[in-house]
Design a protein around this motif. Structure first.
Motif, PDB file in Angstrom:
ATOM      1  N   ALA A  84      -0.373  21.641  11.206  1.00 47.84           N
ATOM      2  CA  ALA A  84      -0.193  23.021  10.674  1.00 47.84           C
ATOM      3  C   ALA A  84       0.462  23.837  11.655  1.00 47.84           C
ATOM      4  O   ALA A  84      -0.043  24.028  12.684  1.00 47.84           O
ATOM      5  CB  ALA A  84      -1.715  23.721  10.339  1.00 47.84           C
ATOM      6  N   HIS A  85       1.583  24.428  11.135  1.00 47.44           N
ATOM      7  CA  HIS A  85       2.354  25.425  11.730  1.00 47.44           C
ATOM      8  C   HIS A  85       2.338  26.819  11.071  1.00 47.44           C
ATOM      9  O   HIS A  85       2.484  27.053   9.844  1.00 47.44           O
ATOM     10  CB  HIS A  85       3.837  25.043  11.751  1.00 47.44           C
TER      11      HIS A  85
ATOM     12  N   ARG B 104       1.627  31.702   2.875  1.00 46.41           N
ATOM     13  CA  ARG B 104       1.935  32.943   3.472  1.00 46.41           C
ATOM     14  C   ARG B 104       1.339  32.912   4.914  1.00 46.41           C
ATOM     15  O   ARG B 104       1.932  33.599   5.781  1.00 46.41           O
ATOM     16  CB  ARG B 104       1.627  34.047   2.502  1.00 46.41           C
ATOM     17  N   LEU B 105       0.110  32.283   4.896  1.00 48.28           N
ATOM     18  CA  LEU B 105      -0.522  32.190   6.310  1.00 48.28           C
ATOM     19  C   LEU B 105      -0.163  30.742   6.804  1.00 48.28           C
ATOM     20  O   LEU B 105       0.378  30.744   8.279  1.00 48.28           O
ATOM     21  CB  LEU B 105      -2.058  32.166   6.004  1.00 48.28           C
ATOM     22  N   PHE B 106      -0.070  29.772   6.206  1.00 50.06           N
ATOM     23  CA  PHE B 106       0.207  28.429   6.619  1.00 50.06           C
ATOM     24  C   PHE B 106       1.708  28.328   6.252  1.00 50.06           C
ATOM     25  O   PHE B 106       2.113  28.336   5.170  1.00 50.06           O
ATOM     26  CB  PHE B 106      -0.467  27.322   5.904  1.00 50.06           C
ATOM     27  N   GLU B 107       2.679  28.588   7.246  1.00 54.06           N
ATOM     28  CA  GLU B 107       4.065  28.538   7.090  1.00 54.06           C
ATOM     29  C   GLU B 107       4.466  27.254   6.640  1.00 54.06           C
ATOM     30  O   GLU B 107       5.243  26.953   5.664  1.00 54.06           O
ATOM     31  CB  GLU B 107       4.991  28.776   8.242  1.00 54.06           C
ATOM     32  N   LYS B 108       3.873  25.903   7.245  1.00 57.37           N
ATOM     33  CA  LYS B 108       4.103  24.677   6.867  1.00 57.37           C
ATOM     34  C   LYS B 108       2.875  24.050   7.289  1.00 57.37           C
ATOM     35  O   LYS B 108       2.590  24.072   8.530  1.00 57.37           O
ATOM     36  CB  LYS B 108       5.437  24.174   7.447  1.00 57.37           C
ATOM     37  N   CYS B 109       2.374  23.135   6.557  1.00 57.32           N
ATOM     38  CA  CYS B 109       1.169  22.248   6.622  1.00 57.32           C
ATOM     39  C   CYS B 109       1.136  21.206   5.902  1.00 57.32           C
ATOM     40  O   CYS B 109       1.296  21.199   4.544  1.00 57.32           O
ATOM     41  CB  CYS B 109      -0.094  23.136   6.561  1.00 57.32           C
ATOM     42  N   GLY B 110       1.073  19.967   6.474  1.00 51.53           N
ATOM     43  CA  GLY B 110       0.999  18.620   5.875  1.00 51.53           C
ATOM     44  C   GLY B 110      -0.507  17.933   6.170  1.00 51.53           C
ATOM     45  O   GLY B 110      -0.892  18.085   7.428  1.00 51.53           O
ATOM     46  N   VAL B 111      -1.135  17.648   4.998  1.00 49.34           N
ATOM     47  CA  VAL B 111      -2.353  16.712   5.384  1.00 49.34           C
ATOM     48  C   VAL B 111      -2.151  15.430   4.493  1.00 49.34           C
ATOM     49  O   VAL B 111      -2.294  15.647   3.334  1.00 49.34           O
ATOM     50  CB  VAL B 111      -3.485  17.631   4.755  1.00 49.34           C
TER      51      VAL B 111
ATOM     52  N   GLY C 219       0.719  -1.127  -0.080  1.00 49.62           N
ATOM     53  CA  GLY C 219       0.260  -0.121  -0.029  1.00 49.62           C
ATOM     54  C   GLY C 219       0.837   1.199   0.127  1.00 49.62           C
ATOM     55  O   GLY C 219       2.028   1.133  -0.218  1.00 49.62           O
ATOM     56  N   GLY C 220       0.302   2.278   0.443  1.00 50.03           N
ATOM     57  CA  GLY C 220       0.906   3.778   0.195  1.00 50.03           C
ATOM     58  C   GLY C 220      -0.234   4.509   0.508  1.00 50.03           C
ATOM     59  O   GLY C 220      -1.110   4.641   1.630  1.00 50.03           O
ATOM     60  N   GLY C 221       0.254   5.883   0.289  1.00 46.76           N
ATOM     61  CA  GLY C 221      -0.644   7.031   0.313  1.00 46.76           C
ATOM     62  C   GLY C 221      -0.268   8.335  -0.348  1.00 46.76           C
ATOM     63  O   GLY C 221       0.508   8.022  -1.298  1.00 46.76           O
ATOM     64  N   THR C 222      -1.063   9.240  -0.188  1.00 44.20           N
ATOM     65  CA  THR C 222      -0.482  10.431  -0.891  1.00 44.20           C
ATOM     66  C   THR C 222      -0.330  11.537   0.230  1.00 44.20           C
ATOM     67  O   THR C 222      -1.104  11.840   1.204  1.00 44.20           O
ATOM     68  CB  THR C 222      -1.905  10.987  -1.460  1.00 44.20           C
ATOM     69  N   GLY C 223       0.639  12.370   0.125  1.00 46.76           N
ATOM     70  CA  GLY C 223       1.172  13.489   1.116  1.00 46.76           C
ATOM     71  C   GLY C 223       0.807  14.793   0.210  1.00 46.76           C
ATOM     72  O   GLY C 223       0.901  15.207  -0.791  1.00 46.76           O
ATOM     73  N   GLY C 224       0.197  15.526   1.197  1.00 48.73           N
ATOM     74  CA  GLY C 224      -0.251  17.052   0.880  1.00 48.73           C
ATOM     75  C   GLY C 224       0.662  18.060   1.589  1.00 48.73           C
ATOM     76  O   GLY C 224       0.356  18.304   2.804  1.00 48.73           O
ATOM     77  N   MET C 225       1.479  18.941   0.807  1.00 49.44           N
ATOM     78  CA  MET C 225       2.058  19.870   1.728  1.00 49.44           C
ATOM     79  C   MET C 225       1.716  21.361   1.181  1.00 49.44           C
ATOM     80  O   MET C 225       1.645  21.761  -0.156  1.00 49.44           O
ATOM     81  CB  MET C 225       3.596  19.710   1.405  1.00 49.44           C
ATOM     82  N   LEU C 226       1.582  22.275   2.064  1.00 45.19           N
ATOM     83  CA  LEU C 226       1.174  23.504   1.853  1.00 45.19           C
ATOM     84  C   LEU C 226       2.225  24.423   2.505  1.00 45.19           C
ATOM     85  O   LEU C 226       2.429  24.416   3.635  1.00 45.19           O
ATOM     86  CB  LEU C 226      -0.122  23.999   2.348  1.00 45.19           C
ATOM     87  N   ARG C 227       2.839  25.088   1.722  1.00 47.17           N
ATOM     88  CA  ARG C 227       4.056  26.131   2.427  1.00 47.17           C
ATOM     89  C   ARG C 227       3.569  27.448   1.727  1.00 47.17           C
ATOM     90  O   ARG C 227       3.577  27.976   0.414  1.00 47.17           O
ATOM     91  CB  ARG C 227       5.383  25.796   1.661  1.00 47.17           C
TER      92      ARG C 227
END
Length: 289
Positions: A110-111, A68-75, A58-66
């Motif tokens: 979320a940071h 201006r408001l969310f300095e670093k967010c992973g879902v 199996g596996g998965g999907t990483g979602g990263m948002l870098r």
């Protein structure tokens, strides 16, 4: 006979749906953030699929948002399967009879760039061995001392959201899950809490799958609503260099917990999970003065 396959499909589909809802809301918050405090273009999630190194694991999907408001967010979402090591099998319900497992879930951290907006963590999961159960929860980590009081407005709002999720379901016990969260997210080496808490539950199998699943879904729904309201209520507040310095020092405590005490980190690494997504919980900048 229990139809585990149908349960697996429904759980995995829900986690993906919740991921989509959360990411859409977070991107909306990115666009709403005032440009005078958060210059630049609003960020968007970047998705990356991954597979476990073991065959058919199996596996998965990483979602990263870098942004201006969310300095670093992973879902992140994942659906994995394999066999527990003898050590892990001995500690896991049903795995002593058969070490094979299947697990699906969603995990986020979320940071925030603004020190006045608390960091947040949430995860829910469904695990199957010869038995099955749900687990998860959410917790808030303010980075400023004035916001880390139990009676601070953000802490009260977050707990109200988690309590509402629990109170709607007979299988859930808010007081127990609140205390469990405080116990779990405790930095034992410093004898201090990581944040202002929330709820934590594990190995939830009341004997009624539908009731357990419905509660787990509501944890996700209330999380999105509650945290988005907290962000909108704080995103217009300016901050100073001193505020930022306190934020970076507080983030150091977050790193210490995740690397020393967090069972989810250990589970992911010991079962061949994706290191990039597992360690995405680390803050982008941190200080140990």
């Amino acid at each position: 006979m229990t139809d585990f396959e149908s349960r697996k499909t429904r759980a995995a589909d829900w986690f993906k749906s919740l991921r989509n809802e959360i990411c859409a809301e977070f991107e909306t918050l990115e666009r709403e953030a005032p440009s005078d405090l958060y210059p630049g273009e609003p960020g968007k999630f970047v998705y990356e699929d991954w597979q476990r190194k073991v065959e058919n694991g199996g596996g998965g999907t990483g979602g990263m948002l870098r942004g201006r408001l969310f300095e670093k967010c992973g879902v992140h979402i994942s659906v994995v399967k394999g066999e527990f090591t003898p050590e892990m099998a001995a500690r896991t319900p049903g795995a002593d009879k058969d070490p094979r497992f299947w697990a699906a879930g969603i995990s986020l951290i979320a940071h925030m760039r603004n020190p006045h907006i608390p960091a947040v963590h949430m995860n829910t999961r469904y695990i199957v061995t010869t038995q099955d159960w749900f687990g998860g929860g959410g917790d808030l980590t303010p980075t400023q001392a004035k916001d880390r009081r139990p009676d601070a407005p953000d802490a009260l709002a977050f707990h109200a959201g988690m309590k509402a999720a629990c109170d709607a379901h007979e299988v859930a016990d808010y007081n127990r899950y609140r205390d469990w969260c405080d116990e779990y997210f405790h930095l034992h080496h410093r004898d201090e809490p990581r944040g202002t808490g929330g709820i934590f539950y594990d190995r939830l199998n009341s004997g009624n799958f539908e009731a357990d699943f419905a509660f787990t879904q509501d944890v996700g729904r209330h999380f999105v609503k509650t945290y988005a309201a907290i962000v909108r209520g704080r995103m217009n507040e300016p901050w100073t260099e001193a505020d930022r310095e306190e934020q970076l020092i507080t983030r150091g405590r977050y790193v210490e917990f995740n690397l020393l005490w967090d069972r989810g980190t250990t589970f992911g690494l010991k079962t061949g999970g994706n290191v990039k997504t597992i360690l995405s919980s680390m803050p982008p900048l941190v200080k140990w003065p």
